[in-house]
Design a protein around this motif. Structure first.
Motif, PDB file in Angstrom:
ATOM      1  N   MET A   4     -29.913 -58.984 -10.364  1.00  0.00           N
ATOM      2  CA  MET A   4     -30.870 -57.903 -10.129  1.00  0.00           C
ATOM      3  C   MET A   4     -32.240 -58.448  -9.768  1.00  0.00           C
ATOM      4  SD  MET A   4     -29.973 -55.210 -13.159  1.00  0.00           S
ATOM      5  CE  MET A   4     -31.160 -54.020 -12.557  1.00  0.00           C
ATOM      6  N   GLY A   5     -32.506 -59.704 -10.115  1.00  0.00           N
ATOM      7  CA  GLY A   5     -33.805 -60.294  -9.835  1.00  0.00           C
ATOM      8  C   GLY A   5     -33.717 -61.260  -8.670  1.00  0.00           C
ATOM      9  N   GLY A   6     -34.866 -61.747  -8.226  1.00  0.00           N
ATOM     10  CA  GLY A   6     -34.910 -62.788  -7.230  1.00  0.00           C
ATOM     11  C   GLY A   6     -34.850 -62.313  -5.794  1.00  0.00           C
ATOM     12  N   GLN A   7     -34.378 -61.099  -5.567  1.00  0.00           N
ATOM     13  CA  GLN A   7     -34.287 -60.578  -4.212  1.00  0.00           C
ATOM     14  C   GLN A   7     -35.316 -59.494  -3.956  1.00  0.00           C
ATOM     15  OE1 GLN A   7     -32.299 -61.687  -1.700  1.00  0.00           O
ATOM     16  NE2 GLN A   7     -31.774 -63.331  -3.110  1.00  0.00           N
ATOM     17  N   GLY A   8     -36.197 -59.260  -4.931  1.00  0.00           N
ATOM     18  CA  GLY A   8     -37.144 -58.177  -4.772  1.00  0.00           C
ATOM     19  C   GLY A   8     -36.438 -56.838  -4.893  1.00  0.00           C
ATOM     20  N   LEU A   9     -37.012 -55.805  -4.294  1.00  0.00           N
ATOM     21  CA  LEU A   9     -36.463 -54.458  -4.422  1.00  0.00           C
ATOM     22  C   LEU A   9     -35.612 -54.046  -3.228  1.00  0.00           C
ATOM     23  CD1 LEU A   9     -39.640 -52.794  -5.923  1.00  0.00           C
ATOM     24  CD2 LEU A   9     -37.508 -53.265  -7.109  1.00  0.00           C
ATOM     25  N   LEU A  10     -35.548 -54.884  -2.213  1.00  0.00           N
ATOM     26  CA  LEU A  10     -34.697 -54.577  -1.065  1.00  0.00           C
ATOM     27  C   LEU A  10     -33.254 -54.913  -1.435  1.00  0.00           C
ATOM     28  CD1 LEU A  10     -36.861 -56.009   1.854  1.00  0.00           C
ATOM     29  CD2 LEU A  10     -36.655 -53.637   1.122  1.00  0.00           C
ATOM     30  N   ARG A  11     -32.388 -53.906  -1.427  1.00  0.00           N
ATOM     31  CA  ARG A  11     -31.023 -54.110  -1.918  1.00  0.00           C
ATOM     32  C   ARG A  11     -30.106 -54.710  -0.857  1.00  0.00           C
ATOM     33  NH1 ARG A  11     -32.256 -54.821  -6.813  1.00  0.00           N
ATOM     34  NH2 ARG A  11     -32.835 -52.977  -8.004  1.00  0.00           N
ATOM     35  N   THR A  20     -44.496 -53.634 -11.519  1.00  0.00           N
ATOM     36  CA  THR A  20     -44.718 -52.232 -11.859  1.00  0.00           C
ATOM     37  C   THR A  20     -43.565 -51.307 -11.455  1.00  0.00           C
ATOM     38  OG1 THR A  20     -46.000 -51.881  -9.834  1.00  0.00           O
ATOM     39  CG2 THR A  20     -47.225 -52.435 -11.839  1.00  0.00           C
ATOM     40  N   LEU A  21     -42.576 -51.848 -10.754  1.00  0.00           N
ATOM     41  CA  LEU A  21     -41.362 -51.057 -10.477  1.00  0.00           C
ATOM     42  C   LEU A  21     -40.174 -51.581 -11.278  1.00  0.00           C
ATOM     43  CD1 LEU A  21     -41.762 -50.418  -6.650  1.00  0.00           C
ATOM     44  CD2 LEU A  21     -42.296 -48.895  -8.560  1.00  0.00           C
ATOM     45  N   TRP A  22     -40.382 -52.646 -11.991  1.00  0.00           N
ATOM     46  CA  TRP A  22     -39.463 -53.185 -13.009  1.00  0.00           C
ATOM     47  C   TRP A  22     -37.995 -53.142 -12.579  1.00  0.00           C
ATOM     48  CZ3 TRP A  22     -40.075 -56.799 -16.090  1.00  0.00           C
ATOM     49  CH2 TRP A  22     -39.306 -57.003 -17.216  1.00  0.00           C
ATOM     50  N   LEU A  23     -37.713 -53.929 -11.542  1.00  0.00           N
ATOM     51  CA  LEU A  23     -36.350 -54.043 -11.012  1.00  0.00           C
ATOM     52  C   LEU A  23     -35.798 -52.708 -10.526  1.00  0.00           C
ATOM     53  CD1 LEU A  23     -34.938 -56.554 -13.632  1.00  0.00           C
ATOM     54  CD2 LEU A  23     -35.545 -57.062 -11.271  1.00  0.00           C
ATOM     55  N   GLY A  24     -36.672 -51.792 -10.188  1.00  0.00           N
ATOM     56  CA  GLY A  24     -36.258 -50.485  -9.701  1.00  0.00           C
ATOM     57  C   GLY A  24     -35.883 -49.506 -10.790  1.00  0.00           C
ATOM     58  N   THR A  25     -35.942 -49.917 -12.051  1.00  0.00           N
ATOM     59  CA  THR A  25     -35.456 -49.065 -13.145  1.00  0.00           C
ATOM     60  C   THR A  25     -36.386 -47.898 -13.454  1.00  0.00           C
ATOM     61  OG1 THR A  25     -36.515 -50.437 -14.847  1.00  0.00           O
ATOM     62  CG2 THR A  25     -34.252 -51.007 -14.209  1.00  0.00           C
ATOM     63  N   VAL A  26     -37.648 -47.951 -12.981  1.00  0.00           N
ATOM     64  CA  VAL A  26     -38.568 -46.851 -13.272  1.00  0.00           C
ATOM     65  C   VAL A  26     -38.104 -45.543 -12.636  1.00  0.00           C
ATOM     66  CG1 VAL A  26     -40.595 -48.301 -13.631  1.00  0.00           C
ATOM     67  CG2 VAL A  26     -40.011 -47.548 -11.313  1.00  0.00           C
ATOM     68  N   ALA A  27     -37.234 -45.635 -11.629  1.00  0.00           N
ATOM     69  CA  ALA A  27     -36.741 -44.435 -10.941  1.00  0.00           C
ATOM     70  C   ALA A  27     -35.297 -44.126 -11.306  1.00  0.00           C
ATOM     71  CB  ALA A  27     -36.863 -44.614  -9.427  1.00  0.00           C
ATOM     72  N   VAL A  28     -34.794 -44.763 -12.355  1.00  0.00           N
ATOM     73  CA  VAL A  28     -33.401 -44.566 -12.768  1.00  0.00           C
ATOM     74  C   VAL A  28     -33.382 -43.857 -14.115  1.00  0.00           C
ATOM     75  CG1 VAL A  28     -31.245 -45.755 -13.372  1.00  0.00           C
ATOM     76  CG2 VAL A  28     -32.679 -46.633 -11.522  1.00  0.00           C
ATOM     77  N   GLN A  45     -49.652 -48.841  -4.720  1.00  0.00           N
ATOM     78  CA  GLN A  45     -48.454 -49.447  -5.294  1.00  0.00           C
ATOM     79  C   GLN A  45     -47.500 -49.844  -4.171  1.00  0.00           C
ATOM     80  OE1 GLN A  45     -46.272 -47.059  -8.158  1.00  0.00           O
ATOM     81  NE2 GLN A  45     -45.633 -48.887  -9.267  1.00  0.00           N
ATOM     82  N   LEU A  46     -47.114 -51.114  -4.171  1.00  0.00           N
ATOM     83  CA  LEU A  46     -46.305 -51.660  -3.094  1.00  0.00           C
ATOM     84  C   LEU A  46     -44.925 -52.078  -3.597  1.00  0.00           C
ATOM     85  CD1 LEU A  46     -48.995 -53.997  -1.488  1.00  0.00           C
ATOM     86  CD2 LEU A  46     -48.345 -51.703  -0.734  1.00  0.00           C
ATOM     87  N   PRO A  47     -43.876 -51.886  -2.777  1.00  0.00           N
ATOM     88  CA  PRO A  47     -42.522 -52.271  -3.177  1.00  0.00           C
ATOM     89  C   PRO A  47     -42.173 -53.707  -2.825  1.00  0.00           C
ATOM     90  CG  PRO A  47     -42.404 -51.041  -1.133  1.00  0.00           C
ATOM     91  CD  PRO A  47     -43.865 -51.085  -1.523  1.00  0.00           C
ATOM     92  N   CYS A  48     -43.160 -54.591  -2.819  1.00  0.00           N
ATOM     93  CA  CYS A  48     -42.865 -55.999  -2.566  1.00  0.00           C
ATOM     94  C   CYS A  48     -42.589 -56.686  -3.900  1.00  0.00           C
ATOM     95  CB  CYS A  48     -44.027 -56.676  -1.847  1.00  0.00           C
ATOM     96  SG  CYS A  48     -45.576 -56.636  -2.745  1.00  0.00           S
ATOM     97  N   GLY A  49     -41.864 -57.802  -3.846  1.00  0.00           N
ATOM     98  CA  GLY A  49     -41.517 -58.481  -5.074  1.00  0.00           C
ATOM     99  C   GLY A  49     -40.790 -57.537  -6.008  1.00  0.00           C
ATOM    100  N   ASP A  50     -41.298 -57.416  -7.231  1.00  0.00           N
ATOM    101  CA  ASP A  50     -40.722 -56.502  -8.227  1.00  0.00           C
ATOM    102  C   ASP A  50     -41.624 -55.282  -8.408  1.00  0.00           C
ATOM    103  OD1 ASP A  50     -38.930 -55.625 -10.177  1.00  0.00           O
ATOM    104  OD2 ASP A  50     -40.010 -56.629 -11.785  1.00  0.00           O
ATOM    105  N   GLY A  51     -42.382 -54.977  -7.369  1.00  0.00           N
ATOM    106  CA  GLY A  51     -43.341 -53.880  -7.467  1.00  0.00           C
ATOM    107  C   GLY A  51     -44.696 -54.421  -7.857  1.00  0.00           C
TER     108      GLY A  51
END
Length: 243
Positions: free
Chosen positions: A15-22, A188-196, A229-235
Motif C-alpha cells: 500500500m505504500g511506496g507508490q504514492g496514491l496513484l493505484r 494527510t491522505l494516509w494511504l487513501g484511507t481518509v476516504a474509506v 491539499q495535493l495527492p502527491c506522495g501520501d498526500g
C-alpha cells in the motif's frame, strides 16, 4: 508506532511506496518523465540507501520532494524547521535548495535513522546549514517559543512525524512561522484511507486515519491560513500563514 507496524506487515506493505496513484504504470510514468530526471544524484543515493532500511517506506517520496523544492524556491526560504527527519531525504533536499547561509532546525528522536543519511549530507557539503536535535518535538518547540526572537522568524516548516500530535504542532508552528510563511504537512491522505469507510480500513491504520481526518477538517476551517491539499506522495497539505 502505528506506521512502523504497517510497514513491517507484508500484507499491507504494497500500500505504500507508490504514492496514491493505484496504477503502477501511471506512477512510473510520472516518476520517469518528470521526477527522476530532475532529482539530484545525491538524493537518488539517499533514496536508494533508505530503501534498504526495514522501514524504508517512511522516507519522503520523490514526487512529494519535487513539490517541496518548488515551494522552497518560490517562497525564497532561508530559515526552516523540520519535525520528523528519518534518514533525511526531505532534510537534504531542503538543505540543497535554500541559500548557503540558510538554516534548518531538524528534530527527530531517532538518531540511528538520521545517521544513515548523515554521511550523504556531509558529502553534499550542506551539513553547516543543519542543526539536528535528537529529541521529540514538543520540548524543542516550547523552548523556541520561550525566545521572543524566534516568534514569526521561520520561513517554512515541514511536518512528517507522529500523527497524533499534528494539531498541536500546528498551533505552535503558527507562532514560529512568519506571516506569509509556509507549513507543509505530509501523509494527510494516509494511504487513501481518509476516504474509506472505517470498517474497511486495516485496524492498524485507524488511529492515525482518525487524526488525519480531524486535522484535515481543522485546517480547512482555519481562517489563519490558506491551504492546498495535493495527492502527491501520501498526500501533502501546504498551508500559508495569513495572520
Amino acid at each position: 508506532m502505528e506506521r512502523e507496524a504497517l510497514l513491517r506487515n507484508p500484507e499491507l506493505k504494497n500500500m505504500g511506496g507508490q504514492g496514491l496513484l493505484r496504477t503502477r504504470k501511471l506512477t512510473q510514468y510520472l516518476l520517469e518523465t518528470s521526477v527522476y530526471p530532475r532529482e539530484p544524484e545525491i538524493l537518488k543515493q539517499l533514496r536508494a540507501t533508505t530503501a534498504i532500511h526495514p522501514l524504508g517506506l517512511m522516507g519522503t517520496l520523490p514526487d512529494a520532494g519535487q513539490v517541496l523544492t518548488m515551494v522552497l524556491e518560490m517562497v525564497n526560504v532561508k530559515k526552516t524547521i523540520e519535525i520528523g527527519v528519518f534518514t533525511g531525504y526531505s532534510l537534504l533536499l531542503t538543505a540543497l535548495t535554500i541559500p548557503h547561509d540558510g538554516k534548518i532546525t531538524a528534530i527527530d528522536p531517532d538518531q540511528e535513522a538520521y545517521n544513515i543519511g548523515s554521511p550523504l549530507i556531509k558529502k553534499a557539503g550542506v551539513e553547516h546549514k543543519i542543526n539536528f536535535i535528537n529529541s521529540v518535538a514538543h520540548p524543542v518547540l516550547d523552548k523556541l517559543l520561550e525566545t521572543p526572537d524566534e516568534h514569526d522568524s521561520f520561513d517554512f516548516a515541514f511536518v512528517d512525524a507522529d500523527k497524533v500530535n499534528y494539531a498541536k504542532y500546528h498551533e505552535k508552528l503558527l507562532k514560529l512561522v512568519k506571516v506569509g510563511g509556509i507549513i507543509v504537512y505530509d501523509n494527510t491522505l494516509w494511504l487513501g484511507t481518509v476516504a474509506v469507510e472505517e470498517e474497511l480500513v486495516p485496524e492498524m491504520l485507524r488511529e492515525s486515519r482518525h487524526y488525519m481526518k480531524e486535522l484535515n477538517k481543522s485546517l480547512a476551517a482555519d481562517d489563519r491560513i490558506r491551504i492546498c491539499q495535493l495527492p502527491c506522495g501520501d498526500g501533502m497539505t501546504i498551508c500559508r500563514r495569513l495572520r
